[in-house]
Every structure is written in C-alpha cells, then in structure tokens.
Motif scaffolding. Structure first.
Motif: not given
Ligand SMILES: Cc1ncc(C[n+]2csc(CCOP(=O)(O)OP(=O)(O)O)c2C)c(N)n1
Ligand code: SF4
Lengths: 352, 251
Positions: B50, B66-69, B71, B75
């Motif tokens: 992100v 795509e990963a969370a902020h 993470r 992942v």
C-alpha cells in the motif's frame, strides 16, 4: 472408522488435515493452543507446513498469501487474536479467497479472561472487519460437530471462494469426547484457475486484489459479493429443531449453551411445560426460516454466554410475532440449568 | 539497425500512474529486467504494497498479490512456504515497511524467509500526500511535521538496512540509489544478487533503494536528485551490509 477419544482442539486440527489442509499459520493464545501444537507435530510428517507467525496480524496475512496459491490453508485463534485477524479477513473476503478460520471464543472485551464465552457473535456474524462482507460461520455444539463442520468449512470456502469461520467456545476446545472422522460428502468444487501459481509464460498474470479505485467497479464488486452472500443465505443455513414443533416456550441457543438448554427443555417437559429449542448450527447465515416452524410458540427465550448479541437476530426472526427474552452469563460463567430454568419460569409467568 | 535497448518483458504495457520525475518507475524497470534476465518471470509471484506502488500488480508481468498496508512480507511468506521453488518478492515503500509493517519485515528477515524485498525509501509518505515517514530526516518538513522533523518530539529516522543486517536470517542487504545512471546500474546489480540469493536458498534478501518524491518534496525532479544526494545519502550511506557470496569468501 472407529470412534476415538479426543480433545476438541486436537480433533479440529485433525479434521482440517483430513480435509486436505496442509498449511497452517498461527499464533499462540489460550484456549486454542492445542490446534497449532497439533499442526506443528503432524503437518511436517505429511509434507505440510506449520509456521508460527510473530502476531495474529501476520498469521492471517500469511493465510492471505497462502490462500492465493490455491492451497487449503487454516488458522485458529481466540477472541483477542481474532480481533487482530479481522484486518486480513476483510482482505481475504474482498479478494474472494477460500480459507478456514477457527475461533475458540473466550471472554472480553479487551484481554477479558480465558474461560469460555460466546461474546464474539457480533464480530463473527457482522463482518468484523471493514466493508460490506460476510463470512459463513459454523457453530458446533459437540466435538463431533466441530470435526464435521471443520471438514465442511473447507468445501464451503472453496465452493464460494470465501473465508469460513468455525466459532466454538473454549469449552469445546478443551473438553474430550469420542469422535469419528467420516469422509464428508463432497461438493463439486470449481477449478482454482485464479490462483497465483506462476504464469509459466503460458497465461496472463493472475492478480489477487481487493482494491477498486473506480467507484463504479467497486460498486459492481460489492454487488457481486452481495449476490454470493445471498446464495450462501439460501443454500447453507443449518439448524436443529429440538422438540420445538409443538413448543410454547421456544429457546434459541447455539454451541455449548444449547447443550445445557436441552437439559432444561427435558426438565421443563417433565414438569408439563411445552418447551423446545431452535439451535442455529450456522450463525451466519442465521436460520430465520426455523422460526416459521414453531406454530405453537408463545414466548422466545434466547440463552447465550454473552450480554445478549444473538438476541438481535432472534428479534429480527420474531419480527414482532412473539415476545423475546434473554438470559446470559458472561466472563466464563457457564449458564446453569437452574439459572436458565428460573428465567424460563419467569418468562412464562411462573405458570405451566 | 541493431537494437541497443528495448522494453523489458518483465513489465506489462500498462501506463504507470507515477508522477513525472518520480524514481519508482526506474526501480520497477530494473526489478523487471532482473526477473527477465534470470528467466524466472513465469515462476514469480510478486506482492504489491500500500503506497504509491499500490498498483504495481498492474505493471509487473507475473502473478501478483496485493497486500494490506505493511503486510507484504507475511503475504509473501504464505506464498513462499507453499511454493518453496517459486521466486517471491515484495515491493514496499518506507511507510509500508518501516512503520506499520515493521514487525512483518523484521520477522521475515529473522526467519530467513527466502523472499526478496525491494524497499523504496523516499523519506516520506507519497501516496497519502506527504506526511512524515519513519525515514523522514531530522529537520525535514512534511505535512505532519510542518516545522521540520523534531527528533525530541518524534524520534529518529530508522536505518532499515543497518537494522536488518544485524539479523542472522538476512542473507543479502544492500542500500543503493537511483540518482544517476551509474547508481542505477549498481542498484540493478544489487537487485540481481538479492534474487540470486533467494534462488540459491540463502535466506532473506532486501535492497533498499533511495528514491525521490518530487511531488511531495515540492522540488523539481532534477533538484530532487540533488536533494537525495545532499541529504539522504549522508544519513543513509550506500553500500552492501550482507552478501552471502562475500561471507563465504571471508570464511
Ligand atoms: C491500515 C492502513 N492505514 C493507512 C493507510 C493509508 N496509506 C496508504 S499509502 C500510505 C503511506 C505509504 O507510504 P510509503 O510506504 O512510504 O510509500 P510511498 O507512497 O511513499 O511510495 C498510507 C499511510 C492504509 N491504506 N491502510
Ligand atoms: S507522490 Fe511521490 S512517490 Fe508517489 S508517485 Fe508521486 S513522486 Fe512518486
């Protein structure tokens, strides 16, 4: 297969392995530690991987990555840990990936305690994380059911491409019962052609994502997810009617609590009170239609190990048809048959 | 006519959204070139962060997640543990990696996770409009440090490469910059070595790339390159901190 005596947590872990789960990412928290411990011992023997993450946030994001590869992956935790996992769960729901998440609930809010609880009903059934999404939630009342539901959860997850939760309380995790590992009835599952397995130069890249910067695209995505949830509500509701068909006093309870309520139903029936029980086996989707099957009902009494969370769904199910009352114990206090019965008699006016 | 330069197969034809003069684009290109040159594009799974590189999944010509902020390393760990023979990388900004995702990167490195991280240090949060990052320099102005970063108030910038190089699991650690052609070539060489360390199963690899954010620094792209040289390089010295090849020689 013969029945074997197993602790709930270990039985859930074994069930996951039987269902084809080979990858487990988790973080210790009481009262579910026997799940990661079992996985740590058993998965390496069969070519699988157990990895202890540095936090629940990390564990669920490992699940997010793992689910993206198309493999069967699982994580487990207990209430405060599941709260942390909500970040990853909303991403997994948004990206439409299958995985199984087990919550052996303990009391809260905050650090709460380590004794059984059902106070994560809202967190489990209302989405929990940000955005418009739902997760199917199985609520076993015995270790056998925890086993069967864990196995089924993997199929439901793959079928709908969604995270699925198995939500029990610390009691089910910690007690021992004889269980049988039956081969679950198999569904026809769609191919995982969306998975990130490497293009091999033979196809366009697969992208796993929950970001839609164009508002129209995001609305379309939400509408698509909603249609999926409608299908799940239509097809995946599970519940048990226990002596409810002619009951005037209808209890609504799930999980461990429902077992205690069954005893109260028996006691009340012995005393001439027509009592019965609706037991949701899935708490989302909630069995609203079960409430059309209680023609004799005069009163509903919801019993939970919480301050009253499922009662909101019960009131919705009642939709003004019956008065709805509540009895709950919290903090790890288990509702006693006497306590429940006392409330029941109060609800029906002390009379038979 | 001989072809002396062509676009790498490692990038798709999508037009990037990066601001004019931003060096994210160069870092994408050299990373993609390395993947192509190593012949691993078809076996690569990248993890986007992100931040300004949030859309990297549209640009790299390989499977992307795509990963969370913050993470992305977690992942990537999930992917790599299931596919130990694939090439897995994360592409992360300094806010993503050194702030919200500090635990994830430290533990991925500590585990010796066999992934490669491209860490873009532009000393600011670009995407959200120029707020202070954990890498913002003392005295540097940002929208949330409008009087300049006051170290008494909010502490000191994190030197990520130095920090991670203390971890045994971090096999390859190098800080590079993309401020001139010579450094871009060095940056590409470091990225290649980091991926090779992964492919050879040596452990975790990270390349910290000093990058510019002309938009949020409020500087012309050329002045940004100068600012990077004059301000970032003294605080974030370029160089290799860990290299399995060097360490074997030294034995
Ligand atoms: C949980 C969460 N918190 C905050 C954000 C908002 N956010 C998006 S990008 C970003 C900063 C990214 O900065 P950096 O990683 O330095 O990358 P850059 O944009 O500079 O390339 C933030 C705070 C978010 N998306 N998710
Ligand atoms: S905001 Fe900064 S980092 Fe982001 S694309 Fe623009 S110049 Fe690059």
């Amino acid at each position: 297969m013969a029945k074997i005596l197993m602790k709930g947590n270990e039985a859930v872990a074994k069930a996951a392995i039987e269902a084809g789960c080979r990858y487990f990412f988790g973080y210790p928290i009481t009262p579910q530690n026997e799940i990661p411990e079992y996985m740590a011992k058993e998965l390496p023997k069969i070519g699988g991987v157990f990895l202890q993450a540095e936090s629940e946030v990390s564990a669920i994001n490992m699940i997010y990555g793992g689910a993206g590869t198309g493999a069967r992956v699982m994580t487990s935790s207990s209430s405060p840990g599941i709260a942390l996992k909500q970040e990853g769960i909303t991403y997994i729901a948004g990206a439409e990936l299958p995985c199984v998440i087990v919550n052996m609930m303990r009391g809260g809010p905050g650090l709460g305690g380590i004794q059984p609880s059902q106070a994560d009903y809202f967190m489990s059934t209302r989405g929990g994380g940000n955005g418009d999404y739902r997760t199917p939630v199985f609520a076993p009342a015995s270790i056998q059911e925890a086993v069967d539901m864990t196995m089924e959860a993997f199929d439901v997850a793959d079928y709908y491409r969604t995270p699925v939760m198995v939500v029990a309380d610390g009691m089910i995790g910690q007690m021992m019962e004889p269980v049988e590992f039956k081969t679950p009835k198999k569904r026809e599952l769609p191919a995982k052609d969306w998975a990130t397995t490497g293009t091999k130069g033979e196809r366009k890249p697969n992208i796993i994502n929950s970001l839609f910067l164009d508002p129209q695209e995001l609305e379309d995505h939400n509408i698509k997810l909603d249609a999926k949830y409608a299908q799940i509500e239509k097809n995946e509701v599970q519940y048990e009617m226990y002596k409810a068909e002619d009951a005037e006093l209808v209890f609504v309870a799930y999980g461990t609590t429902s077992r205690i309520v069954k005893n109260v139903v028996e006691e009340l029936r012995a005393e001439g009170v027509k009592a019965g029980l609706i037991r949701p086996k899935t708490i989302w989707p909630f069995p609203f239609k079960a409430f059309d099957e209680i023609p004799a009902a005069k009163n509903l009494l919801t019993v939970e190990m919480s301050m009253g969370q499922m009662i909101e769904d019960v009131k919705m199910a009642s939709n003004g048809r019956w008065p709805v009352s509540f009895y709950g114990r919290v903090g790890g206090m288990i509702p006693t048959p006497q306590g429940i019965k006392g409330k029941a008699l109060e609800v029906i006016g002390g009379a038979k | 006519m001989a072809v002396v330069f062509k676009k790498t197969q490692g990038l798709t034809d999508a037009q990037t959204h990066y601001c004019p003069g931003c060096t994210h684009g160069i870092i994408h290109r050299i990373t993609a070139e390395v993947l192509e040159e190593l012949g691993v594009l078809g076996d690569t799974i990248g993890v986007a962060p992100v931040g300004c590189a949030v859309l990297a999944y549209n640009y790299f010509n390989c499977d992307m997640h795509e990963a969370a902020h913050g993470r992305a390393p977690a992942v990537a760990t999930g992917v790599k543990r299931i596919f130990p023979d694939k090439v897995v990388f994360t592409y992360q900004g300094d806010g993503d990696l050194a702030s919200i995702g500090a635990a994830e990167i430290v533990h991925a490195a500590a585990r010796g996770e066999k992934i490669t991280t491209i860490f873009v240090n532009n000393a600011i949060y670009g995407m959200t409009g120029g707020q202070m990052a954990p890498t913002t320099l003392p005295g540097q102005k940002a929208t949330t440090s409008p009087y300049g970063r006051d170290v008494d108030h909010c502490g000191y910038p994190i030197r990520v490469s130095e920090m991670l190089s203390t971890l045994t699991g971090a096999a390859f650690v190098e800080r590079v910059a993309v401020n001139n052609p010579a450094n871009v070539r060095k940056a590409k060489a470091a990225i290649k070595k980091a991926f090779q360390a992964q492919i050879e199963g040596k452990g975790f690899g990270i390349v910290e790339v000093l990058s510019t954010c002309p938009t949020n620094w409020g500087l012309h792209p050329l002045d940004s390159l100068k600012w990077l040289e004059e301000n970032m390089m003294p605080y974030y010295p370029l160089g290799n901190f860990r290299d399995p090849a060097k360490e074997e020689e030294g034995k």
